[in-house]
Design a protein around this motif. Structure first.
Motif, PDB file in Angstrom:
ATOM      1  N   ARG A  60       0.849  -1.199   0.000  1.00  0.00           N
ATOM      2  CA  ARG A  60       0.000   0.000   0.000  1.00  0.00           C
ATOM      3  C   ARG A  60       0.880   1.242   0.000  1.00  0.00           C
ATOM      4  NH1 ARG A  60      -5.369  -0.201   2.050  1.00  0.00           N
ATOM      5  NH2 ARG A  60      -5.310   2.063   2.047  1.00  0.00           N
ATOM      6  N   LYS A  61       1.060   1.791  -1.219  1.00  0.00           N
ATOM      7  CA  LYS A  61       1.925   2.956  -1.372  1.00  0.00           C
ATOM      8  C   LYS A  61       1.364   4.138  -0.564  1.00  0.00           C
ATOM      9  CE  LYS A  61       5.226   5.277  -3.685  1.00  0.00           C
ATOM     10  NZ  LYS A  61       5.208   6.446  -2.806  1.00  0.00           N
ATOM     11  N   ASP A  62       0.042   4.259  -0.529  1.00  0.00           N
ATOM     12  CA  ASP A  62      -0.540   5.395   0.196  1.00  0.00           C
ATOM     13  C   ASP A  62      -0.252   5.316   1.698  1.00  0.00           C
ATOM     14  OD1 ASP A  62      -3.907   4.272   0.714  1.00  0.00           O
ATOM     15  OD2 ASP A  62      -2.258   3.148  -0.175  1.00  0.00           O
ATOM     16  N   TRP A  63      -0.172   4.080   2.218  1.00  0.00           N
ATOM     17  CA  TRP A  63       0.200   3.927   3.625  1.00  0.00           C
ATOM     18  C   TRP A  63       1.639   4.376   3.858  1.00  0.00           C
ATOM     19  CZ3 TRP A  63      -1.827  -1.256   6.135  1.00  0.00           C
ATOM     20  CH2 TRP A  63      -3.227  -1.234   6.141  1.00  0.00           C
ATOM     21  N   LEU A  64       2.500   3.943   2.937  1.00  0.00           N
ATOM     22  CA  LEU A  64       3.912   4.330   3.063  1.00  0.00           C
ATOM     23  C   LEU A  64       4.029   5.856   3.100  1.00  0.00           C
ATOM     24  CD1 LEU A  64       5.726   1.902   0.594  1.00  0.00           C
ATOM     25  CD2 LEU A  64       5.782   1.812   3.074  1.00  0.00           C
ATOM     26  N   ASP A  65       3.341   6.506   2.165  1.00  0.00           N
ATOM     27  CA  ASP A  65       3.417   7.967   2.095  1.00  0.00           C
ATOM     28  C   ASP A  65       2.896   8.601   3.375  1.00  0.00           C
ATOM     29  OD1 ASP A  65       4.362   7.539  -0.385  1.00  0.00           O
ATOM     30  OD2 ASP A  65       2.523   8.086  -1.455  1.00  0.00           O
ATOM     31  N   GLU A  66       1.785   8.060   3.857  1.00  0.00           N
ATOM     32  CA  GLU A  66       1.176   8.608   5.063  1.00  0.00           C
ATOM     33  C   GLU A  66       2.133   8.515   6.249  1.00  0.00           C
ATOM     34  OE1 GLU A  66      -2.695   7.438   7.707  1.00  0.00           O
ATOM     35  OE2 GLU A  66      -2.781   7.021   5.559  1.00  0.00           O
ATOM     36  N   LEU A  67       2.870   7.411   6.312  1.00  0.00           N
ATOM     37  CA  LEU A  67       3.776   7.208   7.443  1.00  0.00           C
ATOM     38  C   LEU A  67       5.177   7.749   7.148  1.00  0.00           C
ATOM     39  CD1 LEU A  67       2.758   3.526   8.237  1.00  0.00           C
ATOM     40  CD2 LEU A  67       1.995   5.561   9.437  1.00  0.00           C
ATOM     41  N   GLY A  68       5.355   8.325   5.964  1.00  0.00           N
ATOM     42  CA  GLY A  68       6.654   8.885   5.614  1.00  0.00           C
ATOM     43  C   GLY A  68       7.736   7.831   5.458  1.00  0.00           C
ATOM     44  N   LEU A  69       7.369   6.678   4.907  1.00  0.00           N
ATOM     45  CA  LEU A  69       8.352   5.598   4.740  1.00  0.00           C
ATOM     46  C   LEU A  69       8.708   5.417   3.263  1.00  0.00           C
ATOM     47  CD1 LEU A  69       6.588   3.042   7.087  1.00  0.00           C
ATOM     48  CD2 LEU A  69       8.791   4.098   7.559  1.00  0.00           C
ATOM     49  N   GLU A  70       9.892   4.850   3.054  1.00  0.00           N
ATOM     50  CA  GLU A  70      10.339   4.556   1.695  1.00  0.00           C
ATOM     51  C   GLU A  70       9.820   3.177   1.283  1.00  0.00           C
ATOM     52  OE1 GLU A  70      12.342   6.385  -0.520  1.00  0.00           O
ATOM     53  OE2 GLU A  70      11.678   7.951   0.875  1.00  0.00           O
ATOM     54  N   VAL A  71       9.776   2.946  -0.032  1.00  0.00           N
ATOM     55  CA  VAL A  71       9.447   1.605  -0.512  1.00  0.00           C
ATOM     56  C   VAL A  71      10.578   0.658  -0.115  1.00  0.00           C
ATOM     57  CG1 VAL A  71       9.030   0.188  -2.557  1.00  0.00           C
ATOM     58  CG2 VAL A  71       8.151   2.525  -2.451  1.00  0.00           C
ATOM     59  N   PRO A  72      10.264  -0.432   0.591  1.00  0.00           N
ATOM     60  CA  PRO A  72      11.334  -1.309   1.084  1.00  0.00           C
ATOM     61  C   PRO A  72      12.106  -1.996  -0.040  1.00  0.00           C
ATOM     62  CG  PRO A  72       9.175  -2.289   1.467  1.00  0.00           C
ATOM     63  CD  PRO A  72       8.934  -0.897   0.993  1.00  0.00           C
ATOM     64  N   GLN A  73      13.418  -2.080   0.134  1.00  0.00           N
ATOM     65  CA  GLN A  73      14.274  -2.736  -0.857  1.00  0.00           C
ATOM     66  C   GLN A  73      14.856  -4.033  -0.309  1.00  0.00           C
ATOM     67  OE1 GLN A  73      14.671  -1.453  -3.860  1.00  0.00           O
ATOM     68  NE2 GLN A  73      13.642   0.496  -3.457  1.00  0.00           N
ATOM     69  N   THR A  74      14.926  -4.136   1.010  1.00  0.00           N
ATOM     70  CA  THR A  74      15.527  -5.324   1.626  1.00  0.00           C
ATOM     71  C   THR A  74      14.536  -5.931   2.607  1.00  0.00           C
ATOM     72  OG1 THR A  74      16.387  -4.174   3.544  1.00  0.00           O
ATOM     73  CG2 THR A  74      17.769  -4.172   1.588  1.00  0.00           C
ATOM     74  N   THR A  75      14.846  -7.152   3.026  1.00  0.00           N
ATOM     75  CA  THR A  75      13.949  -7.822   3.969  1.00  0.00           C
ATOM     76  C   THR A  75      13.918  -7.099   5.307  1.00  0.00           C
ATOM     77  OG1 THR A  75      15.790  -9.305   4.441  1.00  0.00           O
ATOM     78  CG2 THR A  75      14.084 -10.125   2.973  1.00  0.00           C
ATOM     79  N   ASP A  76      15.048  -6.490   5.696  1.00  0.00           N
ATOM     80  CA  ASP A  76      15.066  -5.763   6.963  1.00  0.00           C
ATOM     81  C   ASP A  76      14.170  -4.527   6.896  1.00  0.00           C
ATOM     82  OD1 ASP A  76      18.595  -6.463   7.485  1.00  0.00           O
ATOM     83  OD2 ASP A  76      16.794  -7.634   7.944  1.00  0.00           O
ATOM     84  N   GLU A  77      14.262  -3.814   5.767  1.00  0.00           N
ATOM     85  CA  GLU A  77      13.389  -2.642   5.603  1.00  0.00           C
ATOM     86  C   GLU A  77      11.928  -3.077   5.569  1.00  0.00           C
ATOM     87  OE1 GLU A  77      14.632  -0.556   2.106  1.00  0.00           O
ATOM     88  OE2 GLU A  77      16.653  -0.216   2.880  1.00  0.00           O
ATOM     89  N   LEU A  78      11.700  -4.209   4.918  1.00  0.00           N
ATOM     90  CA  LEU A  78      10.330  -4.712   4.827  1.00  0.00           C
ATOM     91  C   LEU A  78       9.780  -4.971   6.229  1.00  0.00           C
ATOM     92  CD1 LEU A  78       8.068  -5.791   2.843  1.00  0.00           C
ATOM     93  CD2 LEU A  78       8.926  -8.043   3.398  1.00  0.00           C
ATOM     94  N   TYR A  79      10.629  -5.557   7.053  1.00  0.00           N
ATOM     95  CA  TYR A  79      10.208  -5.855   8.424  1.00  0.00           C
ATOM     96  C   TYR A  79       9.801  -4.573   9.153  1.00  0.00           C
ATOM     97  CZ  TYR A  79      10.914  -6.695  13.407  1.00  0.00           C
ATOM     98  OH  TYR A  79      10.776  -6.724  14.764  1.00  0.00           O
ATOM     99  N   GLU A  80      10.619  -3.527   8.996  1.00  0.00           N
ATOM    100  CA  GLU A  80      10.314  -2.251   9.656  1.00  0.00           C
ATOM    101  C   GLU A  80       8.984  -1.695   9.148  1.00  0.00           C
ATOM    102  OE1 GLU A  80      11.803  -1.102  12.159  1.00  0.00           O
ATOM    103  OE2 GLU A  80      13.489  -2.513  12.120  1.00  0.00           O
ATOM    104  N   VAL A  81       8.786  -1.798   7.830  1.00  0.00           N
ATOM    105  CA  VAL A  81       7.559  -1.264   7.231  1.00  0.00           C
ATOM    106  C   VAL A  81       6.335  -2.003   7.763  1.00  0.00           C
ATOM    107  CG1 VAL A  81       6.259  -1.196   5.064  1.00  0.00           C
ATOM    108  CG2 VAL A  81       8.590  -0.329   5.136  1.00  0.00           C
ATOM    109  N   LEU A  82       6.434  -3.336   7.797  1.00  0.00           N
ATOM    110  CA  LEU A  82       5.302  -4.133   8.270  1.00  0.00           C
ATOM    111  C   LEU A  82       4.982  -3.787   9.722  1.00  0.00           C
ATOM    112  CD1 LEU A  82       6.056  -7.655   6.721  1.00  0.00           C
ATOM    113  CD2 LEU A  82       4.551  -5.870   5.851  1.00  0.00           C
ATOM    114  N   LYS A  83       6.055  -3.581  10.495  1.00  0.00           N
ATOM    115  CA  LYS A  83       5.875  -3.225  11.891  1.00  0.00           C
ATOM    116  C   LYS A  83       5.146  -1.881  12.005  1.00  0.00           C
ATOM    117  CE  LYS A  83       8.904  -3.057  15.676  1.00  0.00           C
ATOM    118  NZ  LYS A  83      10.008  -3.559  16.458  1.00  0.00           N
ATOM    119  N   ALA A  84       5.569  -0.937  11.173  1.00  0.00           N
ATOM    120  CA  ALA A  84       4.925   0.377  11.196  1.00  0.00           C
ATOM    121  C   ALA A  84       3.449   0.251  10.814  1.00  0.00           C
ATOM    122  CB  ALA A  84       5.637   1.321  10.236  1.00  0.00           C
TER     123      ALA A  84
END
Lengths: 502, 293
Positions: free
Chosen positions: A169-193
């Motif tokens: 959900r790109k709109d969620w990312l934007d709302e939370l001020g997050l970048e599109v995840p590129q790695t599994t670690d970033e993905l984990y942070e995004v999912l947590k957020a």
């Protein structure tokens, strides 16, 4: 105590069938080709194929009639609904009662393989080269559907890229001020957020629905399914440390409530209810189907934006994107069909792979089923009524289009362009599956048990019902297991044989 | 007799438990019914949790009743359930009556043969070849003839007829009745409860015909309702079975959930409606012949 229908038996006993095959092949009736061909009338062709929409095209379907007119044929098509196709196919193959053109789920179908060995199907290798549209299919698809270096089937082509892709959900990312995840670690942070902030205010909100979660494992292992090619050898990634990492990663997601606790028993619609109900910010499907599933959600709330991810990388590894096998089954012509007619059938299939024929079978008739709007074929209501599209005729005829998965009805142009771009980015890095179309006898006999055991243990480890040590122990057992090792050897032998013969 | 407090407690507990079980059983039916009248948007909005739709609509039903596949297949299923059941009953009762008369020669052997079919099933492929060679492929009769009579029911019915006294038969013979007359005028009227019970079994089985249709029917406008339904309702689980399962469903185009529910309502309604009327014969019919009074 119900009155007895024949019970469905999964997994046919090839031993039992083998004996029956020959006897029925010799006695099996063949469809007699009518004499109308001689006077230039339409050629009668009987076809059996699957379909995956609510209802298949009827006899008087305008697209079918148009196709018959343009190819001078009279098509008698038996449509069998997708999920049950394999049952019917195996029975028909075993009974020797074959139509002129038959859809096979895959070249690895054991009954089909036996029939090919017995010479029941045309070897099309010398013929297909004359059909330029079919030759447009990527080489790799022809190779993956070959048996002993020969083409007994024509693959029903699909794009290599844009198959199962995680969408976020790109709109969620934007709302939370997050970048599109590129790695599994970033993905984990995004999912947590996602879980903590609940952007759509739903409680509970998860990160990932876990639909088709095999891709997440692939990110770690680098293999689409089970096999990976390393220095000319096929390696079973189940036994590799990367698989262990993938399991630990998923276990972490499970432990922190980033995925639904009952994901292992969830059904298709349940995954999508989570995704379209604002309860999850990541799901996986083909780009095209993701659009169809989330269309209602977007219609209601136009800010919703599911963005397909290009690739993801695990720690210290290359970014991974899946490369699809590039076909969704194949079609074969039995030997009972005379050579002249066989060529006629090939030209029909070739027409389906041409620009004109592909447009007809996929989009229907211009003005009736679609209208051109800025280079875009926009489907009309009539298209749905007439079963136009990939779910019916597309199961037999397909013009190869690398961007097929980028478009679905109702998609605005900017999204389509974005999807095309994503597919272009995937193309150079996407990882093919080297084991497509390979057969191991031992796997056919015993493989299912191993697969079930492995899958069950994976789920138990992810859910924390078994410690990771249990997995380690099982992997050690498999390494010592003679039968399991034999499967690996046979797969390697088949792989090498194909590399040499094709 | 006065209720003791213990009795009352027992009754209250009993009623409570039964009510809970009742709700648990009925709720899914209620849910399906309600969702079939909701709009797809509301379904998405509430994540599928609808106890009472804010807006009632017949759109799902309208959609279904205008899809030719759904209507045609309902017709096929209705044909199977009526004609098939009638034929099945006549044949089953006929065989059973014959076997229940002691003067039939070779009774034992025939019974053994019937028992054999109950124990051993030839499997799919011989069955397919048989149907093909009978020329029944793609005919609605391929869904009736191979399953015309069930060995179980023949044997159950036979034991039911065993209880009809031979004296009746003799009396009728004296009055100038032949065997057929006895069967139709005396035996069948006496065995209405059994016929109703087995009739219902047959009807439900015919109504639910699915797999044989997948094997034997080529034209989609001749398939029974269950095949069309399955096509609409198929809902596979893609989480654990990896790439192959995903491939299967990737090109599936399913109708909205509300339409699925409407389809379920329409397809289960006939059976639901028939059931209460046959209920009273039911217990009687199945049990008869099992206890000699």
């Amino acid at each position: 105590m119900s009155h007895k229908e024949i019970s469905i038996k999964h997994g046919f006993k090839s031993v039992l069938i083998g004996g029956l095959l020959l006897s029925t092949l010799l006695t099996g009736c063949t469809t007699d080709s009518s004499s109308s061909e001689a006077d230039g009338g339409p050629v009668k062709i009987s076809i059996m194929s699957d379909f995956t929409i609510a209802q298949p095209p009827s006899e008087d379907n305008p697209v079918l009639l148009e196709l018959e007119k343009r190819t001078n044929t009279d098509l008698d098509i038996t449509w069998v609904s997708g999920p049950d196709y394999i049952d019917r196919l195996n029975v028909v193959l075993s009974s020797g009662d074959l139509p002129d053109l038959i859809k096979i789920d895959d070249v690895t179908n054991p009954v089909f393989q036996q029939l090919v060995e017995q010479g029941a199907f045309w070897d099309l290798t010398p013929y297909v080269e004359e059909y330029e549209n079919l030759m447009n299919y990527p080489e790799v698809i022809w190779k993956n559907t070959s048996i002993d270096g020969k083409n007994f089937v024509i693959p029903v082509a699909r794009p290599l890229d844009g198959f199962v892709t995680p969408s976020i959900r790109k709109d969620w990312l934007d709302e939370l001020g997050l970048e599109v995840p590129q790695t599994t670690d970033e993905l984990y942070e995004v999912l947590k957020a996602f879980k903590e902030n609940k952007p759509d205010g739903e409680d509970p909100t998860y990160g990932y629905t876990m639909r088709a979660d095999y891709w997440l494992q692939s990110v770690f292992t680098g293999a689409r399914d089970k096999w990976k090619e390393v220095d000319g050898e096929l390696v079973d990634v189940t036994l590799e440390p990367e698989m262990r990492e993938a399991l630990l990663y998923k276990h972490k997601l499970y432990n922190e409530g980033l995925i639904p606790p009952d994901y292992a028993v969830m059904k298709e619609t349940q995954f999508w209810d989570l995704a379209t109900g604002g309860r999850a910010g990541l799901t996986a499907e083909t780009i095209e189907a993701t659009w169809r599933w989330t269309y209602d959600q977007w219609k209601r709330e136009s800010s919703v934006d599911w963005l397909p991810l290009t690739a993801l990388s695990a720690p210290n590894r290359e970014p991974y994107a899946e490369q699809f096998r590039g076909y969704i089954g194949c079609i074969a012509i039995p030997k009972s069909v005379p050579e002249e007619k066989m060529k006629k059938i090939l030209s029909l299939v070739d027409y389906g792979a041409s620009e004109e024929g592909g447009t007809l079978t996929l989009y229907g008739i211009e003005g009736t089923h679609y209208n051109e709007e800025d280079g875009f074929k926009v489907a009309t209501e009539q298209a749905v009524k007439d079963s136009v599209g990939v779910g019916a005729f597309g199961k037999m005829f397909m013009k190869f289009d690398p961007y097929m998965y980028a478009y679905a009805p109702g998609m605005p142009k900017e999204k389509f362009d974005r999807n095309k771009q994503i597919i272009d980015q995937k193309e150079p890095i996407s990882e093919p599956d080297p084991a497509i179309g390979l057969v191991s006898e031992t796997h056919l006999k015993m493989g299912a048990d191993y697969t079930k055991k492995i899958d069950d243990l994976k789920i138990q480890v992810i859910m924390g019902k078994q410690p990771i040590e249990a997995w380690d122990k099982y992997v050690e057992e498999l390494k010592q297991d003679a039968t399991y090792q034999k499967i690996i050897e046979e797969m390697n032998a088949a792989y090498k044989a194909r590399e040499e013969s094709y | 007799m006065k209720e003791s407090s213990g009795d009352r407690l027992f009754n209250i507990a009993n009623i409570t438990i039964l009510v809970i079980i009742g709700i648990v059983t009925l709720f899914p039916l209620y849910y399906v019914f309600v969702v079939s009248f909701a709009t797809p948007y509301e379904y998405v909005e509430k994540n599928g949790f609808i106890l009472f739709p804010t807006e009632w609509t017949l759109a799902s039903y309208k959609y279904l009743l205008t899809t030719s596949a759904f209507m045609k297949s309902t017709g096929v299923s209705a044909f199977l359930a009526t004609v098939g059941t009638a034929l099945s009953l006549v044949v089953t009762a006929g065989i059973a009556f014959g076997l229940s008369r002691k003067r039939l020669r070779g009774r034992k052997i025939i019974l053994m043969l019937i028992l054999f079919t109950i124990l051993f099933n030839p499997g799919i492929i011989p069955q397919y070849i048989l149907v093909r060679d009978l020329g029944l492929i793609n005919s609605v009769w391929s869904l009736i003839l191979p399953v015309l009579s069930s060995g179980w029911y023949v044997i159950l019915m036979k034991s039911f007829f065993d209880n009809i006294p031979t004296e009746l038969e003799e009396a009728a013979t004296i009055d100038g009745c032949n065997d057929l007359g006895i069967f139709f005028r005396i035996v069948l009227p006496l065995s209405i409860p059994a016929l109703v019970a087995f009739g219902l079994f047959y009807a439900v089985a015919y109504w639910n015909t699915f797999f044989n249709a997948i094997l034997f029917i080529n034209d989609f406008d001749k398939v029974p309702l269950q095949v069309v339904l399955r096509n609409m309702l198929i809902d596979s689980d893609t989480s654990t079975s990896g790439a192959a399962a995903v491939e299967m469903v990737s090109e599936q185009q399913l109708p909205a959930q509300t339409i699925k529910m409407a389809a379920v309502v329409i397809s289960t309604l006939p059976i639901l409606l028939i059931y209460p009327f046959l209920q009273k014969h039911f217990a009687k019919g199945v049990m008869l012949g099992s206890v000699k009074g």
